[in-house]
Design a protein around this motif. Structure first.
Motif, PDB file in Angstrom:
ATOM      1  N   TYR A 109       0.664   4.579   5.665  1.00  0.00           N
ATOM      2  CA  TYR A 109      -0.144   5.774   5.879  1.00  0.00           C
ATOM      3  C   TYR A 109       0.056   6.311   7.293  1.00  0.00           C
ATOM      4  O   TYR A 109       0.013   7.524   7.521  1.00  0.00           O
TER       5      TYR A 109
ATOM      6  N   TYR B 222       2.779   6.342   8.885  1.00  0.00           N
ATOM      7  CA  TYR B 222       4.040   7.086   8.900  1.00  0.00           C
ATOM      8  C   TYR B 222       3.897   8.435   8.190  1.00  0.00           C
ATOM      9  O   TYR B 222       4.612   9.390   8.498  1.00  0.00           O
ATOM     10  N   ILE B 223       2.979   8.506   7.237  1.00  0.00           N
ATOM     11  CA  ILE B 223       2.772   9.745   6.478  1.00  0.00           C
ATOM     12  C   ILE B 223       1.869  10.724   7.217  1.00  0.00           C
ATOM     13  O   ILE B 223       2.060  11.948   7.146  1.00  0.00           O
TER      14      ILE B 223
END
Length: 244
Positions: free
Chosen positions: A160, A162-163
């Motif tokens: 998450y 990285y998102i």
């Protein structure tokens, strides 16, 4: 005997956690510190530095080097100076960014002798999300590790972290081109409200951790400022949703 080493490559408590895991066989004999990043080894016999570096290399791009006398003399004043910094000096970079955003968005929202406040909020939020995502992209893996220290979802799933910068950039771009405004406002409220839950929890626990709002490039401490940022985005999104 005590042996102290500087740790290169450490950015947050998550990094220390990785190093601690890598050194599990001697975990009871070590003490880790983030400020400054150091490892203190308490052992009857000195463990070879090369062996320690081999172990922590498996955890990430970290490297140990001995702390010499000159270093210890320098570290204390540096830490003291950091503690003595005023609130303004600590958050100067953040305040400067927000001031630029305020002025630019205000200028682009001025037309026919008056300010279009709805347009100003849209431009300000576009700049906010795009600029803040930019700083996160400068060190995406570092941001993900830091974000995992307090965000409720990132703690359970590192992906998450990285998102999240992509979500911020997407929101900023949506505000910029005024794409699906109603949906954009709702997503903003949900995303910022959920993000603020982790911040509130960290503040209540009085955790001394790095705020990930501007990634790892600008080292800002977690504080009420982080919460104000999230709530400001929520309030503006709700106002824009009500007058849509």
């Amino acid at each position: 005997m005590d042996f102290t080493y500087k740790i290169k490559g450490v950015r947050c408590h998550a990094c220390l956690g990785k190093i601690k895991t890598a050194l599990q066989p001697i975990e009871s004999s070590i003490k880790l510190s983030l400020d400054p990043p150091t490892l203190k080894l308490i052992s009857i016999e000195k463990i070879m530095l090369d062996d320690l570096n081999i172990r922590i290399k498996k955890a990430g791009d970290y490297h140990l080097s001995p702390v010499i006398i000159e270093d210890t003399k320098i570290l204390a004043p540096a830490n003291q100076e950091k503690k003595n910094r005023s609130w303004f000096n600590v958050y100067y970079s953040l305040l400067l960014i927000l001031t630029y955003l305020f002025i630019v968005s205000l200028t682009t929202s001025f037309s026919s002798g008056r300010i279009n406040w709805h347009l100003w909020m849209g431009h300000f939020m576009a700049g906010f999300f795009i600029i803040f995502s930019f700083f996160k992209f400068l060190d995406l893996s570092g941001f993900a590790d830091t974000y995992a220290n307090y965000d409720l979802l990132a703690k359970r799933w590192i992906g998450y972290g990285y998102i999240y910068p992509f979500l911020e950039f997407g929101l900023g771009f949506a505000y910029l081109i005024q794409f699906a405004p109603t949906q954009t406002y709702i997503i903003t409220v949900v995303l910022m409200a959920f993000s603020s839950l982790g911040v509130i929890k960290a503040l209540l626990k009085k955790q001394k951790i790095q705020c990930a709002c501007l990634g790892t490039i600008l080292n800002l401490p977690m504080s009420n400022i982080t919460l104000i940022e999230d709530f400001s985005m929520i309030v503006m999104a709700i106002i824009m949703l009500m007058i849509e």
